[in-house]
Design an enzyme around this catalytic site. Structure first.
Site, PDB file in Angstrom:
ATOM      1  N   ASP A 174     -86.586  34.006 -66.889  1.00 26.34           N
ATOM      2  CA  ASP A 174     -87.387  34.130 -65.672  1.00 26.34           C
ATOM      3  C   ASP A 174     -88.678  33.317 -65.750  1.00 26.34           C
ATOM      4  OD1 ASP A 174     -86.835  37.572 -64.622  1.00 26.34           O
ATOM      5  OD2 ASP A 174     -85.529  36.217 -65.723  1.00 26.34           O
ATOM      6  N   HIS A 176     -90.648  33.152 -62.548  1.00 19.67           N
ATOM      7  CA  HIS A 176     -91.428  33.879 -61.534  1.00 19.67           C
ATOM      8  C   HIS A 176     -92.675  33.144 -61.095  1.00 19.67           C
ATOM      9  CE1 HIS A 176     -89.134  37.427 -60.925  1.00 19.67           C
ATOM     10  NE2 HIS A 176     -89.056  37.707 -62.205  1.00 19.67           N
ATOM     11  N   ASP A 203     -84.407  33.774 -61.258  1.00 16.67           N
ATOM     12  CA  ASP A 203     -85.765  34.292 -60.990  1.00 16.67           C
ATOM     13  C   ASP A 203     -86.830  33.217 -61.170  1.00 16.67           C
ATOM     14  OD1 ASP A 203     -85.809  37.886 -61.730  1.00 16.67           O
ATOM     15  OD2 ASP A 203     -84.670  36.677 -60.312  1.00 16.67           O
ATOM     16  N   ASP A 206     -91.205  34.175 -56.805  1.00 15.09           N
ATOM     17  CA  ASP A 206     -91.814  35.486 -56.567  1.00 15.09           C
ATOM     18  C   ASP A 206     -92.819  35.855 -57.644  1.00 15.09           C
ATOM     19  OD1 ASP A 206     -88.936  37.094 -55.039  1.00 15.09           O
ATOM     20  OD2 ASP A 206     -90.713  36.225 -54.126  1.00 15.09           O
ATOM     21  N   ARG A 207     -93.801  36.614 -57.238  1.00 15.52           N
ATOM     22  CA  ARG A 207     -94.873  37.120 -58.093  1.00 15.52           C
ATOM     23  C   ARG A 207     -95.898  36.051 -58.459  1.00 15.52           C
ATOM     24  NH1 ARG A 207     -93.259  42.474 -59.510  1.00 15.52           N
ATOM     25  NH2 ARG A 207     -91.039  42.676 -59.921  1.00 15.52           N
ATOM     26  N   ASN A 235     -81.745  37.625 -59.247  1.00 16.52           N
ATOM     27  CA  ASN A 235     -81.825  38.577 -58.145  1.00 16.52           C
ATOM     28  C   ASN A 235     -82.991  38.274 -57.206  1.00 16.52           C
ATOM     29  OD1 ASN A 235     -83.423  39.585 -60.421  1.00 16.52           O
ATOM     30  ND2 ASN A 235     -83.888  41.286 -59.081  1.00 16.52           N
ATOM     31  N   HIS A 236     -83.942  37.452 -57.666  1.00 17.15           N
ATOM     32  CA  HIS A 236     -85.038  37.086 -56.777  1.00 17.15           C
ATOM     33  C   HIS A 236     -84.731  35.865 -55.921  1.00 17.15           C
ATOM     34  CE1 HIS A 236     -88.561  39.715 -57.582  1.00 17.15           C
ATOM     35  NE2 HIS A 236     -87.804  40.066 -58.606  1.00 17.15           N
ATOM     36  N   HIS A 287     -77.855  36.063 -65.114  1.00 14.15           N
ATOM     37  CA  HIS A 287     -79.246  36.497 -64.987  1.00 14.15           C
ATOM     38  C   HIS A 287     -79.472  37.964 -65.395  1.00 14.15           C
ATOM     39  CE1 HIS A 287     -83.301  36.992 -63.547  1.00 14.15           C
ATOM     40  NE2 HIS A 287     -82.909  38.059 -62.874  1.00 14.15           N
ATOM     41  N   ARG A 352     -83.099  50.073 -60.223  1.00 14.57           N
ATOM     42  CA  ARG A 352     -83.133  48.790 -59.541  1.00 14.57           C
ATOM     43  C   ARG A 352     -82.534  48.892 -58.148  1.00 14.57           C
ATOM     44  NH1 ARG A 352     -85.480  44.573 -62.820  1.00 14.57           N
ATOM     45  NH2 ARG A 352     -84.680  44.737 -64.934  1.00 14.57           N
ATOM     46  N   HIS A 379     -83.982  38.773 -66.784  1.00 12.81           N
ATOM     47  CA  HIS A 379     -84.161  39.916 -65.862  1.00 12.81           C
ATOM     48  C   HIS A 379     -85.161  40.966 -66.323  1.00 12.81           C
ATOM     49  CE1 HIS A 379     -82.965  42.162 -62.364  1.00 12.81           C
ATOM     50  NE2 HIS A 379     -82.243  43.066 -62.980  1.00 12.81           N
ATOM     51  N   ASP A 555     -91.019  39.942 -37.193  1.00 11.69           N
ATOM     52  CA  ASP A 555     -91.779  38.774 -36.775  1.00 11.69           C
ATOM     53  C   ASP A 555     -91.038  37.501 -37.161  1.00 11.69           C
ATOM     54  OD1 ASP A 555     -94.817  37.249 -38.025  1.00 11.69           O
ATOM     55  OD2 ASP A 555     -93.783  36.974 -36.105  1.00 11.69           O
ATOM     56  N   ASP A 557     -90.719  34.509 -36.049  1.00 12.04           N
ATOM     57  CA  ASP A 557     -91.306  33.181 -36.141  1.00 12.04           C
ATOM     58  C   ASP A 557     -92.569  33.151 -37.000  1.00 12.04           C
ATOM     59  OD1 ASP A 557     -92.750  33.222 -32.772  1.00 12.04           O
ATOM     60  OD2 ASP A 557     -92.999  34.513 -34.515  1.00 12.04           O
ATOM     61  N   SER A 559     -95.396  34.535 -36.974  1.00 15.33           N
ATOM     62  CA  SER A 559     -96.679  34.283 -36.325  1.00 15.33           C
ATOM     63  C   SER A 559     -97.728  35.285 -36.759  1.00 15.33           C
ATOM     64  CB  SER A 559     -96.509  34.370 -34.809  1.00 15.33           C
ATOM     65  OG  SER A 559     -96.075  35.690 -34.481  1.00 15.33           O
ATOM     66  N   GLU A 566     -92.532  47.100 -30.307  1.00 15.47           N
ATOM     67  CA  GLU A 566     -91.809  46.961 -31.574  1.00 15.47           C
ATOM     68  C   GLU A 566     -92.516  47.764 -32.659  1.00 15.47           C
ATOM     69  OE1 GLU A 566     -91.960  42.713 -31.786  1.00 15.47           O
ATOM     70  OE2 GLU A 566     -89.808  42.513 -31.429  1.00 15.47           O
ATOM     71  N   ASP A 595    -104.467  47.474 -31.276  1.00 22.90           N
ATOM     72  CA  ASP A 595    -104.311  46.306 -30.418  1.00 22.90           C
ATOM     73  C   ASP A 595    -105.704  45.924 -29.944  1.00 22.90           C
ATOM     74  OD1 ASP A 595    -103.697  44.368 -28.609  1.00 22.90           O
ATOM     75  OD2 ASP A 595    -102.854  45.733 -27.123  1.00 22.90           O
ATOM     76  N   ASN A 597    -107.380  43.236 -29.077  1.00 24.76           N
ATOM     77  CA  ASN A 597    -107.705  42.435 -27.887  1.00 24.76           C
ATOM     78  C   ASN A 597    -106.852  42.790 -26.684  1.00 24.76           C
ATOM     79  OD1 ASN A 597    -105.474  41.456 -29.089  1.00 24.76           O
ATOM     80  ND2 ASN A 597    -106.269  39.404 -29.459  1.00 24.76           N
ATOM     81  N   ASP A 599    -103.847  42.715 -25.817  1.00 25.77           N
ATOM     82  CA  ASP A 599    -102.914  41.779 -25.195  1.00 25.77           C
ATOM     83  C   ASP A 599    -101.465  42.173 -25.449  1.00 25.77           C
ATOM     84  OD1 ASP A 599    -102.890  39.118 -27.716  1.00 25.77           O
ATOM     85  OD2 ASP A 599    -102.661  41.291 -27.838  1.00 25.77           O
ATOM     86  N   GLU A 606    -103.506  42.269 -40.371  1.00 23.45           N
ATOM     87  CA  GLU A 606    -104.832  42.850 -40.276  1.00 23.45           C
ATOM     88  C   GLU A 606    -104.738  44.364 -40.391  1.00 23.45           C
ATOM     89  OE1 GLU A 606    -107.194  40.576 -37.296  1.00 23.45           O
ATOM     90  OE2 GLU A 606    -107.966  42.593 -36.871  1.00 23.45           O
TER      91      GLU A 606
END
Lengths: 625, 186
Positions: A174, A176, A203, A206-207, A235-236, A287, A352, A379, A555, A557, A559, A566, A595, A597, A599, A606
Site C-alpha cells: 500500500d 495510500h 491501495d 486515499d488518505r 480495495n481502495h 491485495h 471490514r 492491506h 451532488d 456534479d 458543486s 434532497e 439555507d 441565502n 435560495d 459548510e
C-alpha cells in the site's frame, strides 16, 4: 597517600553508584516510552478498523434506503440512480480521444506535456515535476487515463510472470497517496525498467495527499514498460472508498475543470486493474488475501470490470439473482478485503464489511491446490513494513511509512529472485522526524492517537453517560476504574488497554474512583452549530463522514450544493435508519436554518464543517502562541 | 569497570569481612513471595501485561526479555542485575525464548516493588552532582556519556545518544536538575 587512595576509591565508588542510578532511571524511561508507543499503535489500528466497520454501516443504510424509497412514492431523493449510474457517456472511443486532443493547454502552463506513446522523457518529466510540487494538466491526465484504460482492457484478471527475464522482481504494498514513499523506493531501488520490474499491490490512493501524482506515475510506467510494471487492484481502487477516504476530494480540488471527467475515467480504470499476479507459478500476490472459496481458475474467468465490490453488496440484482454473478462478486471481494488470522478456519470479516479472516489451514489448502509456495499480500499496516505469518507462507508487505502518524511505522518492499527467497528492504520517510528525538516522536504520535480517541468518546457521549450512570446509583459522578473501563470498552467496542490509558483520558477523584464526566471535558463543538437538539448534534458528530459521502453522491456534479428537498429527505431517511427519533419539524427547521441565502440549496460542506470538534487544549496552546 | 581488588594472601585465619563484594544472594524463590497488591493494582498490571503480549494468539505470555521492560513500564526502576536475579539468572540465549505468564509475573514484580532504596529525585541529582566539577549545576555532556557507557550497567552508544538528545547546550553542558526532571517525567 592513604587518604588520597581512599578518596580516589570513594570517588570511583560514588561515580559507579551514580552511573548505575542514572542507568536504572534511563531504562525505566525507555520502557515507559515503549509502552506509550505500543498503546498509541493499538489506538490507531483499532480506530482504523472501526472506521471500516462504519463503512459497513453505510452500506446497510443504502440497503435501507432502497427498501424505503419506493414507499415515498418517488418523492425521495434520486439517490438510487445517482448511486447506480456509472459513467453515462455517450461518446464513442474515437470521439473521446479527439476531444482530449483538442483540449487547449495555455502557454503559461509550465508543467510536463506528455506525448503518446510515452517515452522515458515523459516519465522523467513527471517525476521532476512532482518533486517540484507541480500539477499535471488535466488534458494529459485524461489522455493518460484513456490510454491506461485501453491497455488494461486487454489484460487478464490474473497475470503470470517469470523471474527468468530479470534478476529480481520488486514487490511493493500500500502507498495510500504517499508520494514521498514512492520516490524513496525509486531512489533506493531504482526506477522501473526492463531490468528492474515492479509489482504494486494495490491501495495506491486515499488518505495521503498525493494520490493523483502516484497513479499518474504508476500508470505512466505501466504504459512505458507494459511487461515489467504490474499493478494489482486494491480495495481502495473503488469509487465509494474514494469518496470516504479523500481521493475524490483531492481530484476535485486539483482539477476544477476536468475533475469530474477524470473521476469517471478513473472508475473505469480501477475496475479494469488486474486482480492477482503469479510469479513462476509459485508465488501468488493479491491485495487483501484469500478465502476457502478462492479459486484462481474461476477468478480468471470473472468479468472483473463489471464487479463493483462496494455497491454490489447492497444493490439488489434483478431476481432471480444469477448465482454466478454473486459468486464472482464473492471471489473478487475476498481477494481485495480478506485478512489472515492465526486460528484455523475461515470466518466473515465483519470489521471490514467484506472478505474473510483466513487461517493457516486455508492458506495451506490454497497453496497446495494450485501448487504454490507463498502468498504475498498487503492491506494491513505493519510496524516494520512487513510481517510473516502462517508459518512463513504468508507475507504482508506495506509500503506507506508513517501511515498513522509521523514515526508510527516503517515501509518496506520485497525483492524476489529466481530462487524465490524474499529479501526485505525497510525505510522511513522523515521530513521532520529527523529533527525530532524518539521521545518527541512518541509524544506527537501519542497526542494524535489520544485526540482521535477522545473524539470517539465525545461522539458517543450520551450512550456512555447512560451506561456510566447505571453503575453510579447514588449519583456521585464517580465509578470504579474497572467499571469505567468496562463501560468504555463495551460502548466503543475498541479492544484497547483502557486501564493503562485512563490517566490520559479521565480524572481520578480523591477516593481513587474515576470522575467519568471528565473524559468529555477536553472536547467542545468547533463553531456555533445550527439549532439542533443535543441528540441530533451527537448523531451528526458521529456520522459526519457517512453524511459527507451520501451528500457527495447526491451532488453528482460536485458543486458542493444539494437542494433543500434532497437534504431533508436524506436526513429523514438516515435518522430513521439509525433509529434516532427526530420529528419532521426539527428537520425542517434545521434545513431552513442552514439555507443561509434562502435560495433553496444547501452548501453541505459548510454545514458539515460545523460539526467538527475542537480539542480545548489545542485551542489553549494556539492562544498561548 | 574498576579493577577488582587483588586479594592478599593472609596467613591469619581471622576472616576479613568480604568487601566490597555484596553478600551472596540466595536464589530467588517466587513461592516465598507474599503478594500484597490490591485487586485494582492487579487489574492495572494485567492491562499492561496484555499490551506487551506479542503471542499471535494472545496467550497472556511475555518473553523473559520483556519482563524487565514491563516492570519498568509499570513504574519501577530495577537494575539489570536485579531483573536477572528474579528471573532466576537465565542464560542470554534463553531471554528471547523462555516465556512467563501473568501468574508467574506477579511474584517477580512484587519482589521488585518491595525492594528498598529506589532512588528519589534528590538521590538522582546527587548522583549527577558527582560529575559536576565546577559545582555550578551543570555536567559536561561528554563526561556523562563516557561514564554511562563505561561504568555500572553499561549503556550502548545509541542508548546514550537517545538519552542525551537535545539535552546539551551550545557548550556541551547539561543542567542536570532539568535533565533529571526530563528523565523522571518520561
Amino acid at each position: 597517600m592513604r587518604i588520597n587512595c581512599s578518596n580516589r576509591t570513594s570517588l570511583k565508588g560514588r561515580s559507579m553508584k551514580a552511573a548505575i542510578l542514572i542507568q536504572r532511571w534511563y531504562r525505566r524511561y525507555v520502557a515507559h516510552l515503549e509502552m506509550r508507543r505500543r498503546y498509541t499503535w493499538n489506538i490507531f489500528q483499532s480506530i482504523e478498523y472501526a472506521g471500516e466497520q462504519d463503512q459497513l454501516q453505510l452500506s446497510s443504510f443504502f440497503s435501507f434506503m432502497l427498501d424505503n424509497v419506493t414507499q415515498m412514492n418517488g418523492n425521495g431523493p434520486d439517490l438510487i440512480s445517482h448511486l447506480l449510474d456509472s459513467v453515462v457517456d455517450p461518446l464513442t472511443e474515437e470521439v473521446r480521444q479527439l476531444k482530449y486532443e483538442q483540449i487547449v493547454v495555455s502557454e503559461s502552463y509550465s508543467g510536463p506535456r506528455l506525448s503518446f506513446p510515452l517515452s522515458v522523457t515523459d516519465t522523467n518529466a513527471l517525476l521532476s515535476a512532482f518533486k517540484e510540487e507541480q500539477t499535471l494538466h488535466g488534458k494529459y491526465v485524461l489522455q493518460l487515463l484513456y490510454e491506461t484504460k485501453k491497455f488494461l482492457k486487454q489484460m487478464p484478471n490474473v497475470i503470470y510472470l517469470s523471474t527468468s527475464y530479470a534478476k529480481e522482481i520488486t514487490i511493493c504494498g500500500d502507498l495510500h497517496g504517499s508520494l514521498d514513499d514512492l520516490l524513496l523506493i525509486f531512489y533506493k531501488n531504482g526506477l522501473p525498467s526492463a531490468e528492474n520490474p515492479y509489482i504494486f499491490n494495490g491501495d495506491f490512493v486515499d488518505r495521503g495527499k498525493k494520490s493523483t501524482e502516484i497513479i499518474i506515475i504508476l500508470f505512466a510506467f505501466l504504459l512505458l514498460y507494459p511487461d515489467h510494471m504490474h499493478l494489482n487492484r486494491g480495495n481502495h481502487e473503488d469509487h465509494i472508498m474514494n469518496l470516504r477516504y479523500g481521493f475524490t476530494k483531492e481530484v476535485m480540488q486539483k482539477y476544477k475543470t476536468h475533475g469530474r471527467e477524470i473521476l469517471q475515467l478513473l472508475q473505469d480504470v480501477f475496475s479494469l486493474l488486474p486482480l492477482a499476479t503469479v510469479i513462476d507459478n509459485k508465488v501468488l500476490i493479491v491485495h487483501g488475501g484469500i478465502s476457502d472459496k478462492t479459486d484462481l481458475d474461476f477468478l480468471s474467468t470473472v468479468e472483473r470490470h463489471k464487479v463493483v465490490p462496494f455497491l454490489d453488496s447492497f444493490v439488489s440484482l434483478e431476481p432471480p439473482e444469477p448465482p454466478r454473478e454473486e459468486l464472482e462478486w464473492q471471489q473478487v471481494v475476498d481477494i481485495l478485503w480478506s485478512d489472515p488470522k492465526n486460528q484455523n478456519g475461515c470466518s466473515l470479516n465483519s470489521f471490514r464489511g467484506g472478505g474473510c479472516y483466513f487461517g493457516p489451514d486455508v492458506t495451506q489448502a490454497l497453496l497446495q491446490k494450485h501448487d504454490l509456495c507463498l502468498l504475498i499480500r498487503s492491506h494491513e499496516c505493519k510496524q516494520e513494513g512487513y510481517e510473516l505469518c502462517h508459518n512463513g507462507q504468508v507475507i504482508t508487505i506495506f509500503s506507506a511509512s508513517n501511515y498513522y502518524e509521523e514515526g508510527s511505522n516503517r515501509g518496506a518492499y520485497i525483492k524476489l529472485g529466481p530462487e524465490l527467497v524474499p529479501r526485505f528492504f525497510q525505510y522511513q520517510v522523515s521530513r521532520s522526524t529527523r529533527k525530532l528525538t524518539l521521545h518527541q516522536r512518541v509524544r506527537v504520535a501519542e497526542g494524535s492517537a489520544l485526540r482521535a480517541l477522545k473524539e470517539k468518546l465525545y461522539a458517543q457521549r450520551s450512550e456512555l453517560m447512560a451506561a456510566f450512570q447505571q453503575y453510579d446509583i447514588d449519583n456521585t459522578g464517580r465509578i470504579s476504574t474497572s467499571e469505567w473501563a468496562q463501560v468504555v470498552e463495551s460502548v466503543l467496542r475498541l479492544d484497547l488497554p483502557w486501564r493503562t490509558l485512563r490517566p490520559r483520558l479521565a480524572r481520578l477523584s480523591a477516593d481513587g474512583n474515576v470522575e467519568y464526566g471528565s473524559c468529555f471535558e477536553d472536547i467542545s463543538p468547533g463553531e456555533p452549530i445550527p439549532p439542533v437538539t443535543p441528540n441530533l448534534a451527537e448523531t451528526l458528530y458521529r456520522y459526519r463522514t457517512d453524511l459527507e459521502i451520501i451528500f457527495n453522491i447526491i451532488d453528482k456534479d460536485h458543486s458542493g450544493q444539494i437542494s433543500i428537498e434532497e437534504f431533508r429527505q436524506t436526513w429523514k431517511l438516515f435518522t430513521s435508519h439509525l433509529g434516532v427519533a427526530v420529528n419532521d419539524q426539527t428537520i425542517d427547521d434545521m434545513a431552513r436554518s442552514i439555507d443561509f441565502n434562502k435560495d433553496g440549496s444547501i452548501d453541505f460542506n459548510e454545514f458539515l464543517e460545523a460539526f467538527r470538534v475542537v480539542h480545548k487544549l489545542d485551542v489553549k496552546e494556539q492562544q498561548q502562541g | 569497570m574498576a579493577p577488582k581488588k587483588k586479594e592478599e594472601p593472609k596467613p591469619a585465619p581471622a576472616p576479613k569481612p568480604p568487601e566490597p563484594e555484596p553478600p551472596k544472594e540466595p536464589e530467588f524463590n517466587p513461592a516465598e513471595v507474599k503478594l500484597e497488591f490490591t485487586a485494582e493494582q492487579i487489574e492495572d498490571f494485567k492491562d499492561a501485561f496484555q499490551l506487551f503480549d506479542r503471542t499471535p494468539t494472545n496467550e497472556m505470555k511475555i518473553t523473559y526479555a520483556q519482563c524487565g521492560d514491563l516492570i519498568r513500564a509499570l513504574g519501577q526502576n530495577p537494575t539489570n542485575a536485579e531483573v536477572m536475579h528474579v528471573l532466576g539468572k537465565p542464560k542470554a540465549e534463553e531471554m528471547q525464548v523462555k516465556m512467563l505468564d501473568f501468574e508467574q509475573f506477579l511474584p517477580i514484580h512484587q519482589h521488585i516493588c518491595k525492594a528498598k532504596d529506589r532512588g528519589t529525585f534528590e538521590d538522582f541529582v546527587e548522583g549527577l552532582r558527582v560529575f559536576d566539577k565546577e559545582g555550578n549545576g551543570t555536567v559536561m555532556g561528554a563526561e556523562l556519556r563516557h561514564v554511562l557507557a563505561t561504568l555500572g550497567e553499561k549503556m550502548k552508544e545509541d542508548e546514550v545518544e537517545q538519552l542525551m538528545a537535545g539535552q546539551e547546550d551550545a557548550n556541551g553542558c547539561i543542567n542536570y536538575e532539568a535533565f533529571v526532571k526530563h528523565i523522571m517525567a518520561g
